[in-house]
Scaffold this motif. Structure first.
Motif, PDB file in Angstrom:
ATOM      1  N   GLN A 178      -2.131 -11.199  10.566  1.00 48.17           N
ATOM      2  CA  GLN A 178      -1.653 -10.221   9.606  1.00 48.17           C
ATOM      3  C   GLN A 178      -0.380  -9.868  10.302  1.00 48.17           C
ATOM      4  N   LYS A 179       0.801  -9.701   9.194  1.00 48.74           N
ATOM      5  CA  LYS A 179       2.020  -8.870   9.725  1.00 48.74           C
ATOM      6  C   LYS A 179       2.162  -7.867   9.012  1.00 48.74           C
ATOM      7  N   THR A 180       2.671  -6.770   9.371  1.00 53.17           N
ATOM      8  CA  THR A 180       2.830  -5.405   8.902  1.00 53.17           C
ATOM      9  C   THR A 180       4.284  -4.759   8.973  1.00 53.17           C
ATOM     10  N   HIS A 181       4.786  -4.370   7.842  1.00 55.93           N
ATOM     11  CA  HIS A 181       5.874  -3.671   7.866  1.00 55.93           C
ATOM     12  C   HIS A 181       5.803  -2.237   7.232  1.00 55.93           C
ATOM     13  N   GLN A 182       6.469  -1.478   7.971  1.00 61.28           N
ATOM     14  CA  GLN A 182       6.345   0.072   7.353  1.00 61.28           C
ATOM     15  C   GLN A 182       7.808   0.114   6.566  1.00 61.28           C
ATOM     16  N   PHE A 183       7.353   0.532   5.282  1.00 56.65           N
ATOM     17  CA  PHE A 183       8.546   0.594   4.270  1.00 56.65           C
ATOM     18  C   PHE A 183       8.811   2.011   4.003  1.00 56.65           C
ATOM     19  N   ILE A 184      10.065   2.655   4.365  1.00 57.73           N
ATOM     20  CA  ILE A 184      10.426   3.943   4.033  1.00 57.73           C
ATOM     21  C   ILE A 184      11.656   4.014   3.750  1.00 57.73           C
ATOM     22  N   ARG A 185      11.749   4.740   2.608  1.00 59.08           N
ATOM     23  CA  ARG A 185      13.064   4.890   1.952  1.00 59.08           C
ATOM     24  C   ARG A 185      13.698   6.309   1.785  1.00 59.08           C
ATOM     25  N   SER A 186      14.890   6.560   1.737  1.00 62.18           N
ATOM     26  CA  SER A 186      15.476   8.121   1.603  1.00 62.18           C
ATOM     27  C   SER A 186      15.244   8.716   0.285  1.00 62.18           C
ATOM     28  N   ASP A 187      14.564   7.943  -0.780  1.00 68.43           N
ATOM     29  CA  ASP A 187      14.267   8.618  -1.952  1.00 68.43           C
ATOM     30  C   ASP A 187      13.491   9.578  -1.961  1.00 68.43           C
ATOM     31  N   LEU A 188      13.858  10.638  -2.576  1.00 67.14           N
ATOM     32  CA  LEU A 188      13.014  11.781  -2.557  1.00 67.14           C
ATOM     33  C   LEU A 188      12.393  12.101  -4.120  1.00 67.14           C
ATOM     34  N   VAL A 189      11.341  12.349  -4.459  1.00 63.74           N
ATOM     35  CA  VAL A 189      10.877  12.378  -6.285  1.00 63.74           C
ATOM     36  C   VAL A 189       9.915  13.464  -6.234  1.00 63.74           C
ATOM     37  N   PRO A 190      10.183  14.297  -7.239  1.00 65.66           N
ATOM     38  CA  PRO A 190       9.357  15.602  -7.503  1.00 65.66           C
ATOM     39  C   PRO A 190       7.829  15.382  -7.531  1.00 65.66           C
ATOM     40  N   GLY A 191       7.375  14.269  -8.352  1.00 66.83           N
ATOM     41  CA  GLY A 191       5.968  14.103  -8.438  1.00 66.83           C
ATOM     42  C   GLY A 191       5.524  12.822  -7.557  1.00 66.83           C
ATOM     43  N   ALA A 199       5.613   3.075   2.203  1.00 67.41           N
ATOM     44  CA  ALA A 199       4.349   2.187   1.976  1.00 67.41           C
ATOM     45  C   ALA A 199       4.317   1.305   3.233  1.00 67.41           C
ATOM     46  N   THR A 200       3.224   0.459   3.149  1.00 69.05           N
ATOM     47  CA  THR A 200       3.079  -0.409   4.161  1.00 69.05           C
ATOM     48  C   THR A 200       2.943  -1.685   3.407  1.00 69.05           C
ATOM     49  N   ILE A 201       3.584  -2.658   3.855  1.00 68.14           N
ATOM     50  CA  ILE A 201       3.824  -3.986   3.265  1.00 68.14           C
ATOM     51  C   ILE A 201       3.247  -4.936   4.387  1.00 68.14           C
ATOM     52  N   SER A 202       2.273  -5.803   3.901  1.00 62.64           N
ATOM     53  CA  SER A 202       1.635  -6.769   4.970  1.00 62.64           C
ATOM     54  C   SER A 202       1.274  -7.815   4.184  1.00 62.64           C
ATOM     55  N   LYS A 203       1.116  -8.983   5.110  1.00 65.98           N
ATOM     56  CA  LYS A 203       0.732 -10.368   4.625  1.00 65.98           C
ATOM     57  C   LYS A 203      -0.215 -11.067   5.661  1.00 65.98           C
ATOM     58  N   GLY A 204      -1.225 -11.735   5.149  1.00 74.11           N
ATOM     59  CA  GLY A 204      -2.042 -12.417   6.158  1.00 74.11           C
ATOM     60  C   GLY A 204      -3.227 -11.624   6.410  1.00 74.11           C
ATOM     61  N   GLU A 205      -4.184 -12.225   7.241  1.00 66.34           N
ATOM     62  CA  GLU A 205      -5.514 -11.389   7.697  1.00 66.34           C
ATOM     63  C   GLU A 205      -5.646 -11.664   8.888  1.00 66.34           C
ATOM     64  N   GLY A 206      -6.500 -10.646   9.615  1.00 71.89           N
ATOM     65  CA  GLY A 206      -6.712 -11.006  10.997  1.00 71.89           C
ATOM     66  C   GLY A 206      -5.630 -11.120  12.045  1.00 71.89           C
ATOM     67  N   GLU A 207      -5.792 -11.868  13.091  1.00 72.36           N
ATOM     68  CA  GLU A 207      -4.738 -11.710  14.026  1.00 72.36           C
ATOM     69  C   GLU A 207      -3.396 -12.385  13.346  1.00 72.36           C
ATOM     70  N   THR A 253       0.806  -1.085   0.053  1.00 69.23           N
ATOM     71  CA  THR A 253       0.001   0.004  -0.036  1.00 69.23           C
ATOM     72  C   THR A 253       0.940   1.225   0.156  1.00 69.23           C
ATOM     73  N   PRO A 254       1.133   2.060  -1.028  1.00 70.33           N
ATOM     74  CA  PRO A 254       1.902   2.838  -1.074  1.00 70.33           C
ATOM     75  C   PRO A 254       1.395   4.216  -0.279  1.00 70.33           C
ATOM     76  N   ALA A 255       2.144   4.900   0.413  1.00 70.97           N
ATOM     77  CA  ALA A 255       1.804   6.040   1.061  1.00 70.97           C
ATOM     78  C   ALA A 255       2.807   6.982   1.101  1.00 70.97           C
ATOM     79  N   PRO A 256       3.259   7.731   0.072  1.00 72.86           N
ATOM     80  CA  PRO A 256       3.932   8.842  -0.412  1.00 72.86           C
ATOM     81  C   PRO A 256       4.086   9.843   0.763  1.00 72.86           C
ATOM     82  N   ILE A 257       5.437  10.081   1.444  1.00 69.88           N
ATOM     83  CA  ILE A 257       5.226  11.224   2.504  1.00 69.88           C
ATOM     84  C   ILE A 257       5.757  12.694   1.847  1.00 69.88           C
TER      85      ILE A 257
END
Length: 95
Positions: free
Chosen positions: A57-70, A47-55, A33-37
């Motif tokens: 479900q595992k989630t990882h917050q994916f943040i990188r140093s890349d900055l993009v103009p658009g 972004a948020t990367i997840s796998k599984g459902e309900g209890e 799930t992309p979530a540009p800052i």
């Protein structure tokens, strides 16, 4: 907004209008799930990367140093980098 402020806002649950969540993408059993800052007139790859459902479900917050103009360009780069991360780490992404 500085990088550290962006991280603080991301983890504290506060979300600015420029951090709206995009449509999720299914990829090899994971959901990306992309979530540009918005930062200084550019967008940070995040972004948020997840796998599984309900209890199980595992989630990882994916943040990188890349900055993009658009925003759209950032979303494309985010998805590409998240897919590479999933391919390289798989379930190890969650620790």
């Amino acid at each position: 907004m500085s990088f550290l402020s962006g991280l603080k806002n991301l983890f504290s649950g506060s979300e600015s209008p420029s951090q709206t969540v995009e449509e999720s993408i299914d990829y090899n059993g994971f959901v990306i799930t992309p979530a540009p800052i918005s930062e200084g007139g550019q967008f940070r790859v995040a972004a948020t990367i997840s796998k599984g459902e309900g209890e199980d479900q595992k989630t990882h917050q994916f943040i990188r140093s890349d900055l993009v103009p658009g925003r759209d360009q950032c979303i494309e780069l985010t998805v590409r980098k998240a897919k590479i991360t999933v391919d390289q780490l798989g379930d190890r992404l969650f620790g």
